[in-house]
Design an enzyme around this catalytic site. Structure first.
Site, PDB file in Angstrom:
ATOM      1  N   HIS A  29     -35.540  29.401  31.309  1.00 35.89           N
ATOM      2  CA  HIS A  29     -36.385  29.275  32.506  1.00 35.89           C
ATOM      3  C   HIS A  29     -36.482  30.567  33.298  1.00 35.89           C
ATOM      4  O   HIS A  29     -37.294  30.692  34.195  1.00 35.89           O
ATOM      5  CB  HIS A  29     -35.818  28.167  33.393  1.00 35.89           C
ATOM      6  CG  HIS A  29     -34.515  28.589  34.013  1.00 35.89           C
ATOM      7  ND1 HIS A  29     -33.352  28.734  33.279  1.00 35.89           N
ATOM      8  CD2 HIS A  29     -34.204  28.956  35.278  1.00 35.89           C
ATOM      9  CE1 HIS A  29     -32.391  29.142  34.083  1.00 35.89           C
ATOM     10  NE2 HIS A  29     -32.868  29.290  35.285  1.00 35.89           N
ATOM     11  N   ASP A  30     -35.593  31.522  33.007  1.00 36.09           N
ATOM     12  CA  ASP A  30     -35.589  32.775  33.759  1.00 36.09           C
ATOM     13  C   ASP A  30     -36.408  33.846  33.041  1.00 36.09           C
ATOM     14  O   ASP A  30     -36.851  33.670  31.912  1.00 36.09           O
ATOM     15  CB  ASP A  30     -34.146  33.255  33.966  1.00 36.09           C
ATOM     16  CG  ASP A  30     -33.508  32.601  35.188  1.00 36.09           C
ATOM     17  OD1 ASP A  30     -34.256  32.218  36.109  1.00 36.09           O
ATOM     18  OD2 ASP A  30     -32.270  32.480  35.221  1.00 36.09           O
ATOM     19  N   ASP A  76     -23.665  28.366  37.348  1.00 35.79           N
ATOM     20  CA  ASP A  76     -24.752  29.295  37.617  1.00 35.79           C
ATOM     21  C   ASP A  76     -24.253  30.579  38.293  1.00 35.79           C
ATOM     22  O   ASP A  76     -23.386  30.541  39.154  1.00 35.79           O
ATOM     23  CB  ASP A  76     -25.752  28.579  38.545  1.00 35.79           C
ATOM     24  CG  ASP A  76     -26.973  29.414  38.818  1.00 35.79           C
ATOM     25  OD1 ASP A  76     -27.652  29.779  37.848  1.00 35.79           O
ATOM     26  OD2 ASP A  76     -27.247  29.709  39.998  1.00 35.79           O
ATOM     27  N   GLU A  97     -23.174  31.307  33.046  1.00 34.66           N
ATOM     28  CA  GLU A  97     -24.473  31.979  33.145  1.00 34.66           C
ATOM     29  C   GLU A  97     -24.198  33.326  33.787  1.00 34.66           C
ATOM     30  O   GLU A  97     -24.136  33.466  35.009  1.00 34.66           O
ATOM     31  CB  GLU A  97     -25.454  31.162  33.984  1.00 34.66           C
ATOM     32  CG  GLU A  97     -26.892  31.671  33.821  1.00 34.66           C
ATOM     33  CD  GLU A  97     -27.454  32.458  34.994  1.00 34.66           C
ATOM     34  OE1 GLU A  97     -28.483  33.110  34.828  1.00 34.66           O
ATOM     35  OE2 GLU A  97     -26.851  32.424  36.090  1.00 34.66           O
ATOM     36  N   ARG A 128     -22.890  23.804  33.341  1.00 34.95           N
ATOM     37  CA  ARG A 128     -23.409  25.174  33.335  1.00 34.95           C
ATOM     38  C   ARG A 128     -23.156  25.771  34.712  1.00 34.95           C
ATOM     39  O   ARG A 128     -23.692  25.290  35.714  1.00 34.95           O
ATOM     40  CB  ARG A 128     -24.903  25.173  33.029  1.00 34.95           C
ATOM     41  CG  ARG A 128     -25.564  26.557  33.123  1.00 34.95           C
ATOM     42  CD  ARG A 128     -27.072  26.399  33.097  1.00 34.95           C
ATOM     43  NE  ARG A 128     -27.826  27.628  33.164  1.00 34.95           N
ATOM     44  CZ  ARG A 128     -28.133  28.285  34.295  1.00 34.95           C
ATOM     45  NH1 ARG A 128     -27.681  27.870  35.453  1.00 34.95           N
ATOM     46  NH2 ARG A 128     -28.897  29.366  34.234  1.00 34.95           N
TER      47      ARG A 128
HETATM   48  C1  GLC Z   1     -29.484  31.784  38.008  1.00 30.48           C
HETATM   49  C2  GLC Z   1     -30.621  30.886  37.615  1.00 30.48           C
HETATM   50  C3  GLC Z   1     -31.871  31.368  38.269  1.00 30.48           C
HETATM   51  C4  GLC Z   1     -31.691  31.384  39.753  1.00 30.48           C
HETATM   52  C5  GLC Z   1     -30.454  32.180  40.135  1.00 30.48           C
HETATM   53  C6  GLC Z   1     -30.101  31.949  41.552  1.00 30.48           C
HETATM   54  O1  GLC Z   1     -29.664  33.045  37.520  1.00 30.48           O
HETATM   55  O2  GLC Z   1     -30.737  30.824  36.234  1.00 30.48           O
HETATM   56  O3  GLC Z   1     -32.976  30.590  37.916  1.00 30.48           O
HETATM   57  O4  GLC Z   1     -32.804  31.946  40.361  1.00 30.48           O
HETATM   58  O5  GLC Z   1     -29.332  31.792  39.391  1.00 30.48           O
HETATM   59  O6  GLC Z   1     -29.585  30.652  41.721  1.00 30.48           O
HETATM   60  C1  GLC Z   2     -29.588  35.907  37.450  1.00 29.95           C
HETATM   61  C2  GLC Z   2     -29.471  37.259  36.762  1.00 29.95           C
HETATM   62  C3  GLC Z   2     -30.764  38.010  36.770  1.00 29.95           C
HETATM   63  C4  GLC Z   2     -31.839  37.007  36.607  1.00 29.95           C
HETATM   64  C5  GLC Z   2     -31.929  36.216  37.870  1.00 29.95           C
HETATM   65  C6  GLC Z   2     -32.816  35.049  37.756  1.00 29.95           C
HETATM   66  O1  GLC Z   2     -28.443  35.540  38.072  1.00 29.95           O
HETATM   67  O2  GLC Z   2     -28.458  38.060  37.200  1.00 29.95           O
HETATM   68  O3  GLC Z   2     -30.803  38.960  35.756  1.00 29.95           O
HETATM   69  O4  GLC Z   2     -33.026  37.650  36.341  1.00 29.95           O
HETATM   70  O5  GLC Z   2     -30.682  35.807  38.320  1.00 29.95           O
HETATM   71  O6  GLC Z   2     -34.116  35.469  37.691  1.00 29.95           O
END
Ligand code: GLC
Ligand code: GLC
Length: 654
Positions: free
Chosen positions: A395-396, A284, A326, A282
């Site tokens: 998780h977000d 990120d 992602e 995955r």
């Molecule tokens: C991705 C992850 C999120 C994290 C961000 C910065 O969006 O899903 O949890 O805060 O990246 O690494």
């Molecule tokens: C991610 C996304 C954003 C998300 C955050 C993690 O990369 O772009 O929409 O809310 O990081 O919270």
């Protein structure tokens, strides 16, 4: 493709490889390198072709691919060849995923290894373990601030533990997914430490500036990802006396991919993990990989080139390994992370279907399917050999990532509709049962996102407090409905750990200094295994949800129309509360009509209305309609199909 210039450069590179590489058995490596080299060379040249050391960097790149190929086990190499033959393997309906924290679902990795039966019991066969690499204790962003990419955080285990898990899973045909945080490192990563000590080489691994001149230019157009906890996109490092780009938290330093050395280091890391037996990586925050003054620095063309390069290189060394993108961005942008103008994925084979996720939540709040139908109609077809991850929660936070255009099309005013949704889920709307929390509130543009578990957002938490059995039952039905949608939409459904037993918000994060200001922790619970045990007690909430999902998974695996081959047809109905689509069986005639009632009251569907869509389903008058989920004929009242509150059907019409 054969092209003279790139081929002659490839020959030069091969001549320079050291005997410790060329002495090895590299047959498959060479054929795949030959096949991908023209593309790989062209992409690398686009990004780095003007550098004086371009050829040297290209040599380094090939060396990394070759060395990791040599390290790849023969078992994984065999698997690569098998997947190459059966290239659509991941589009099959048999895959069902779950995301979890090693120290939330279990105590740690060894404990997780003991809980694999739970996946089999439910029917899950793709497990995404949230980031487990070494991170500073209190500045980790839930694992997304990595300080060592080759070491597992000792709080959860070590490399041997993951190898045990990978093997146990492989024995049971369960896929393992791990995160690689490609966009940034922790400020405590060795590269950052060296940069801080003044090492020029490593300062060039990041975006580091002597003064505010360039940062100020960037800031004019850069949005803020975490406006509350990390306003601004640059952080002053006192020791270095310089500014560092930090798009996310101030301790997450953005990597500088304008430097090819960074790309090569990260490729080495990806391949290292592919070699640990990870099936899917995955990647990120991929939308953020390339930064440019004067824009949002998201979805830049170069970010796509980087991903194509990662894919091309990974195909040479470990072609059986897939990528998940992602990229939580606008609907028309997300789909580009598969790659454009191609049949097979050029970038990532799998992407989060953030649009569908957000639309589902809109349907929950409005109790109608107007926007979800509009949004799904405009969801572009994906590439043939690519697939979605369909999810309700992760998780977000939940971002309301559909377009204003779509909102307008269905007759709402975008600003007030978005405000309504935020109010609804955060409990500020008078008629709401949702117990969500706001996240990322930005007073500058009135933006905000939503945190909370599925169960609490749906209203089960408040129904339990009220001790209102009717509302409890409705909430459960609602939870099951949403799962029925992600299980049938097309793509890999991804359950969020705890949702299968109705886990409520966890408010304990508020008492922890390093978490208190990040409401996402409300939905990153520690699983209560005593509660989970209740899944075996008939009549309990845990039992009702767990067995519903278990049954749904079992049935899904038997329905070939649920494989993901761009075989979905949206159905327009006059009743706004219903969301319906056909899943076409490309191999036969077992098409499935999926239909869900998003309203809390009874709804009806006149089957004649769908004649147009159903023409292919034999003679409509003499048909036998069966709901494959319940195994029963759906309730009919005269010519109308009856759907009780939040009811769904998976109808087979023969
Ligand atoms: C991705 C992850 C999120 C994290 C961000 C910065 O969006 O899903 O949890 O805060 O990246 O690494
Ligand atoms: C991610 C996304 C954003 C998300 C955050 C993690 O990369 O772009 O929409 O809310 O990081 O919270």
């Amino acid at each position: 493709m054969y092209e003279q210039l790139s081929h002659s450069i490839l020959n030069e590179i091969l001549d320079q490889l050291k005997p410790e590489i060329t002495d090895k058995e590299l047959n498959h490596f060479y054929t795949r390198l030959g096949a991908n080299f023209y593309s790989l060379f062209s992409l690398f040249q686009k990004l780095y072709g003007k550098r004086h050391d371009f050829k040297y960097q290209l040599l380094k790149l090939v060396e990394v691919m070759a060395r990791q190929y040599i390290m790849r086990s023969s078992l994984l190499k065999q698997q690569d060849l098998a997947r190459e033959k059966d290239f659509n393997w991941f589009l099959h309906q048999k895959w069902v995923g779950m995301t979890l924290y090693a120290d939330g679902f279990a105590e740690d990795l060894p404990d997780l290894a003991k809980k694999i039966d739970y996946f089999t019991e439910l029917g899950v066969n793709l497990v995404h373990i949230m980031p487990i690499l070494e991170c500073p204790k209190n500045a980790s962003d839930g694992g997304y601030a990595v300080s060592n990419y080759h070491k597992i955080d000792e709080r959860v285990g070590d490399l041997q533990d993951i190898s045990i898990i990978a093997n146990l899973m492989k024995e049971r045909d369960i896929l393992l997914v791990l995160d690689i945080v490609v966009n940034h490192t922790s400020n405590e990563h060795e590269w950052a430490e060296k940069a801080r000590q003044g090492d020029r080489k490593y300062q060039d691994y990041y975006y580091i500036f002597n003064n505010r001149e360039i940062p100020d230019m960037f800031e004019k157009t850069l949005p803020e990802v975490f406006p509350q906890t990390a306003p601004g996109n640059f952080t002053y490092d006192k020791e270095m006396g310089k500014w560092v780009m930090t798009i996310f938290n101030n301790y997450q330093w953005d990597l500088n991919y304008q430097n090819p050395a960074v790309f090569i280091e990260m490729l080495d890391i990806l391949l290292f993990w592919a070699n640990q037996g990870v099936d899917i990586l995955r990647l990120d925050a991929v939308a953020f990989l390339w930064k440019k003054i004067g824009g949002s620095s998201q979805n830049e063309e170069e970010a796509h080139i980087l991903l194509q390069l990662f894919k091309d290189c990974c195909q040479v060394t470990a072609p059986g390994t897939l990528f998940i993108a992602e990229a939580i961005v606008a609907p028309l942008e997300i789909v580009k992370y598969f790659g454009e103008d191609a049949i097979n994925a050029k970038e990532c084979e799998i992407a989060y279907n953030a649009t569908f996720m957000a639309l589902l939540w809109d349907a929950v709040a409005t109790k109608n399917a107007k926007l979800i139908r509009q949004g799904v109609r405009n969801l572009p077809d994906k590439l043939e050999r690519a697939t979605w991850l369909n999810y309700i929660r992760c998780h977000d936070d939940i971002g309301l990532g559909f377009t204003d255009d779509d909102i307008l099309q269905v007759g709402y005013e975008p600003r007030s509709h978005r405000q309504f949704l935020l109010n609804y889920f955060s409990g500020k709307f008078e008629d709401t049962a949702a117990r969500g929390l706001l996240f990322g509130q930005n007073p500058k543009n009135n933006d905000a996102r939503i945190s909370g578990t599925l169960t609490s957002l749906i209203g089960l938490e408040s129904a339990l407090e009220e001790n209102n059995q009717h509302k409890i039952d409705l909430s459960i039905q609602h939870i099951v409905l949403l799962h029925a949608m992600i299980f049938s939409f097309g793509g890999i459904p991804l359950i969020y750990y705890g949702d299968e037993i109705g886990t409520l918000n966890d408010y304990s994060f508020m008492g922890n200094l390093s978490k208190a200001n990040d409401t996402r922790w409300a939905h990153r619970p520690k699983i209560d295994w005593q509660k989970a045990q209740k899944r075996k007690i008939e009549g309990s909430i845990e039992y009702t949800i767990f067995t519903a999902l278990q049954r749904m998974i079992k049935v899904r695996k038997e329905i070939s129309a649920f494989g993901d081959f761009n075989n979905r047809e949206l159905i327009n109905l006059s009743n706004p509360h219903l969301f319906a689509f056909l899943r076409l069986d490309i191999h036969g005639k077992n098409h499935i009509l999926v239909i869900g009632n998003f309203d809390a009251s009874y709804q009806y569907l006149n089957l004649a209305e769908m004649h147009h869509n159903l023409f292919r389903l034999n003679d409509m008058n003499n048909n036998i309609i069966i709901d494959l989920y319940s195994g029963e004929s759906p309730t009919m009242f005269k010519d109308q199909l009856v759907l009780s509150p939040f009811r769904f059907y998976w109808l087979s019409i023969n």
